[in-house]
Design an enzyme around this catalytic site. Structure first.
Site: not given
Length: 517
Positions: A337, A401-402, A423-424
């Protein structure tokens, strides 16, 4: 673009296209993202949802073999992992509503750079050297490794330049229909394994969605973020909603007490995230109840200052504080990301987080761009505790999603802070850390971003390796935390409003910078 009188959206498109070239492992036109935009004139804060979608034919057992979850390492480089890319459609929708400069001009810097080339960024060289899997796949071996291993590593991508030129001249439909779309589908047909079910109709039918931002008070401020299909906004707001019941301002940033409270709030919020949040077109996400002050007060009441919770369960807003027969089952994810924040001359604010999912995505390239592996963000197990998982695969569905582009406004509605990260699922913790740093600990945005990272996604309390937090591990373990010390390469970028104007901050862990006039 800003000097030419462009809107923040114009600048964002130009920046994003350049990132598609120089930060190709993390982001690009083969992926998707979320654009959070605050319009200074109307006072509205909106989110453009450009999340990838599953092909219409996708089934819940997509990542299972004989009823067993497929190993993530096998799922990522497969045709089954690639979702319909949403980035171009998202940017085009935002441009149609806010853009001032011609669409085609916004692609010129990226096209010129990709054709001319430039010295390969040091971080990209490190990523290529450290990811041994790139040797196994023809696309990444031919493009990334070949250029990195030359005598003078140079990044050049004339194929991407040609693709961008088509989109610039013909408009966004050139990506979703015609030769570019056909080339994308052809590449998926040649995937090493995991047959694709993506069709020309899936590509041509993709739609970005304009959504209302999800907002909630935090002390004297209002914090706004991305609603589902991202879990980032709700989860950040839930963590803050629990922490506001504690005097965070009286605690030191690097104290055991502060890290304990943040970790416990995060564990509870992630349990709710896993149980309740999915694509709102497929799942009834109780956004209002999850952010209700009474519910968050009850959840905060579960936290003990002297001891970590032994077990964490999701709650059921309005009914029960905990659903005790359901255990929180966290899911590991990748750490890709990219994020950037912008403010234009008229005071319009923009935060854009975009992603290919894993660094280097599916390890497949088409016409110069990396194809995402975002469908591995779905739950591999279709059910949780005997009921359908809110993040189970379904045709046309957007995986949870985060990503957490975030804005903060003061009591008068004036902007205070714009922030986001790469960073996921750790993005949520990185953003929370920075928000508390600025709002509770009165740090400037640069110092808040630079704080050592510590977070808990339900996988244990993670402390950033190589920082002073390592020394706190024994005390945190005494409180009952399962502590691990790990590298955490966040990628925070923020802008804050001060009495003297604007001040920017960029993550010292990466090579971004804050620039402005």
């Amino acid at each position: 673009m800003l000097r030419q009188g462009g809107h923040a959206v114009d600048a964002a498109i130009a920046v994003q296209m350049v990132l598609a070239f120089i930060e190709a492992p993390e982001t690009g036109i083969g992926g998707g993202g979320y654009l959070l935009l605050h319009d200074d004139k109307t006072g509205q804060t909106r989110v453009y949802d450009g999340r990838e979608t599953a092909p219409a034919a996708a089934q819940p057992d997509r990542f299972q073999v004989l009823g067993i979850d497929m190993p993530l390492a096998l799922a990522i480089p497969s045709g089954s992992s690639v979702g319909v890319p949403g980035l171009i459609a998202m940017l085009a929708k935002a441009h149609s509503e806010h853009g001032r400069l011609p669409w085609n001009e916004l692609f010129v810097p990226a096209i010129n750079l990709a054709e001319r080339g430039l010295p390969m960024p040091q971080r990209l060289q490190r990523q290529i050297q450290q990811d041994l899997s790139l040797r196994l796949f023809a696309d990444t071996r031919a493009y990334f490794r070949r250029q990195a291993e030359s005598e003078t590593p140079t990044l050049r991508n004339p194929e991407l330049a040609e693709t961008l030129r088509s989109i610039a001249q013909e408009g966004p439909q050139a990506f979703y229909q015609g030769p570019v779309a056909e080339g994308l589908l052809d590449r998926l047909e040649d995937a090493r394994w995991g047959a694709t079910d993506m069709t020309a109709q899936d590509l041509a039918g993709y739609q970005a969605i304009n959504r209302e931002a999800v907002c909630r008070p935090y002390r004297q401020w209002t914090v706004c973020g991305a609603p589902p299909s991202s879990s980032g906004g709700i989860t950040v707001l839930q963590i803050l909603g629990m922490l506001e019941h504690f005097d965070m301002g009286s605690l030191e940033p690097d104290s055991v007490e502060a890290l304990h409270l943040i970790a416990e709030s995060s564990r509870l919020a992630f349990a709710d995230r896993n149980h309740h949040i999915g694509d709102p077109a497929y799942v009834n996400v109780p956004m209002g109840p999850l952010l209700d002050p009474d519910y968050l007060h009850e959840r905060a009441g579960l936290i003990r200052t002297e001891r970590a919770l032994t077990e964490v369960h999701p709650g059921e807003p309005g009914t029960r504080t905990e659903i005790e027969n359901i255990e929180f089952t966290p899911e590991a994810d990748e750490q890709g990301t990219s994020h950037f924040s912008l403010v234009d001359a008229d005071g319009n604010l923009l935060a854009l987080t975009s992603s290919n999912e894993a660094p280097f995505g599916s390890r497949m390239l088409s016409q110069g761009f990396v194809l995402n592996n975002q469908l591995t963000d779905f739950s591999f197990s279709p059910e949780i505790a005997g009921i359908p998982h809110p993040n189970a695969v379904a045709g046309g569905k957007r995986p949870r999603s985060s990503m957490a582009p975030t804005m903060v406004f003061d009591s008068a509605g004036q902007p205070r802070l714009i922030i986001g990260s790469r960073g996921g699922s750790r993005i949520i913790g990185y953003v929370v850390k920075t928000l508390i740093g600025v709002l509770d600990w009165n740090l400037d945005v640069q110092d808040a971003i630079a704080l050592p990272n510590a977070l808990d996604r339900g996988l244990g309390l993670e402390l950033e390796a190589g920082t002073g937090l390592e020394a706190l591990a024994p005390a945190l373990e005494t409180l009952g935390h399962n502590v691990s010390v790990v590298p955490m390469t966040s990628g925070l970028h923020g802008i804050e409003r001060t009495d003297g104007g604007w001040r920017g901050g960029a993550d010292p862990r990466l090579d971004g910078v804050a620039r402005g006039d």
